[in-house]
Write an enzyme that holds these catalytic residues in place. Sequence first.
Site, PDB file in Angstrom:
ATOM      1  N   LYS A  51       0.845  -1.208   0.000  1.00  0.00           N
ATOM      2  CA  LYS A  51       0.000   0.000   0.000  1.00  0.00           C
ATOM      3  C   LYS A  51       0.876   1.253   0.000  1.00  0.00           C
ATOM      4  O   LYS A  51       0.593   2.212  -0.716  1.00  0.00           O
ATOM      5  CB  LYS A  51      -0.952  -0.021   1.211  1.00  0.00           C
ATOM      6  CG  LYS A  51      -2.023  -1.101   1.069  1.00  0.00           C
ATOM      7  CD  LYS A  51      -2.843  -1.350   2.323  1.00  0.00           C
ATOM      8  CE  LYS A  51      -3.761  -2.554   2.100  1.00  0.00           C
ATOM      9  NZ  LYS A  51      -4.612  -2.889   3.234  1.00  0.00           N
ATOM     10  N   GLN A  95      -4.836  -1.588   9.351  1.00  0.00           N
ATOM     11  CA  GLN A  95      -4.701  -2.902   8.737  1.00  0.00           C
ATOM     12  C   GLN A  95      -5.320  -3.964   9.644  1.00  0.00           C
ATOM     13  O   GLN A  95      -5.039  -4.016  10.843  1.00  0.00           O
ATOM     14  CB  GLN A  95      -3.208  -3.193   8.466  1.00  0.00           C
ATOM     15  CG  GLN A  95      -2.944  -4.472   7.688  1.00  0.00           C
ATOM     16  CD  GLN A  95      -3.483  -4.456   6.266  1.00  0.00           C
ATOM     17  OE1 GLN A  95      -3.606  -3.412   5.639  1.00  0.00           O
ATOM     18  NE2 GLN A  95      -3.833  -5.619   5.755  1.00  0.00           N
ATOM     19  N   ASP A 118     -11.090   2.531   3.443  1.00  0.00           N
ATOM     20  CA  ASP A 118     -11.463   1.127   3.209  1.00  0.00           C
ATOM     21  C   ASP A 118     -12.948   0.982   2.853  1.00  0.00           C
ATOM     22  O   ASP A 118     -13.353  -0.032   2.303  1.00  0.00           O
ATOM     23  CB  ASP A 118     -11.217   0.305   4.478  1.00  0.00           C
ATOM     24  CG  ASP A 118      -9.832  -0.319   4.532  1.00  0.00           C
ATOM     25  OD1 ASP A 118      -9.358  -0.790   3.492  1.00  0.00           O
ATOM     26  OD2 ASP A 118      -9.245  -0.339   5.631  1.00  0.00           O
TER      27      ASP A 118
HETATM   28  N1  GUN Z   1      -6.716  -6.903   5.824  1.00  0.00           N
HETATM   29  C1  GUN Z   1      -6.914  -7.658   4.717  1.00  0.00           C
HETATM   30  N2  GUN Z   1      -7.479  -6.921   3.745  1.00  0.00           N
HETATM   31  C2  GUN Z   1      -7.649  -5.679   4.239  1.00  0.00           C
HETATM   32  C3  GUN Z   1      -8.179  -4.471   3.706  1.00  0.00           C
HETATM   33  O1  GUN Z   1      -8.626  -4.388   2.557  1.00  0.00           O
HETATM   34  N3  GUN Z   1      -8.163  -3.386   4.541  1.00  0.00           N
HETATM   35  C4  GUN Z   1      -7.688  -3.454   5.804  1.00  0.00           C
HETATM   36  N4  GUN Z   1      -7.733  -2.335   6.536  1.00  0.00           N
HETATM   37  N5  GUN Z   1      -7.190  -4.568   6.326  1.00  0.00           N
HETATM   38  C5  GUN Z   1      -7.176  -5.666   5.546  1.00  0.00           C
END
Ligand code: GUN
Length: 301
Positions: A51, A95, A118
């Site tokens: 990311k 996350q 998200d």
């Molecule tokens: N953990 C696995 N996929 C995601 C996601 O798309 N966003 C977040 N914040 N955590 C994750």
Amino acid sequence: MIISGKDIAAQLRSDMQQQVDAMFAEYGRTPNLVVIQVGDDPASSIYVRNKMRAAEFCHIRSQYLHLSGEITEKELCAQIEQLNNDDDVDGILVQLPLPAHIDEERIICAIHAEKDVDGFHPDNAASLWLHQPLQTNHIASIYNPVPDYGCTIACTPKGILSLLASTGVELDGKRAVVVGRSPIVGKPMAKLLMDRQCTVTIAHSHTRDLPAVCREADILIAAVGKPKLITADCIKPGAIVIDVGINRLADGSLSGDVDFEACKDIASFISPVPGGVGPMTVTMLMQNTIDCYKRRQMKVN
Ligand code: GUN
């Protein structure tokens, strides 16, 4: 035909780089994303790194807050509240998963919905379910895969709509089957496909005769996290198959939820793992960050 999420993501990220440069020229600041990781889960560390790299490529500013796995829920909420109140922060991502002593739902709710890149906050989820944007005002493309719901849409389903747009296949009237009912992928995916005039079935672990249900699908989305659950007998000839699963096998290799080799010649289009949905999810996170920035910037000006 294989749908290369990797190539489409690269195309979109180049476009975003230009969007962000234009924003800087106009407003004198670029979007700013804060990514929070609690603890040291190795898979999370890889996702977070991806990311941050994508943000850098798109000229989006990003900050990585790596917090101790021992942090209390209260301390984490206080940290989030500080970012909510920081005018220079456009997006906040925590996350997941979080350590067991922290309530994920409470943390998701602590992020201001306007900064929830998200799209997990209940206000964003509710907006998706309650709004029915006029499809006549929207021409779907890889660049603009969803109509305006006035909220942030979860990254993975949004990325999948971009992949579907890349095929050029008309979705109106198609039968879609979404295997998996998670709040992050399965449920929002089903709503988005329904709004694109698909007839949608959500299948899950209690669905009887899963292959027969899947064989109804012109569009099959597999999002369950079970390696190679979707076998050749699940595929209607000519179907579009999108594989959301990223499963680590005992030998260390990655597998999707779809048995790719067995299904690739039956489907008309199929997304691989890796290189399919994964890069699109990260790319839509960048788009959501830009969109949150734009909405906030509009308020200021
Ligand atoms: N953990 C696995 N996929 C995601 C996601 O798309 N966003 C977040 N914040 N955590 C994750």
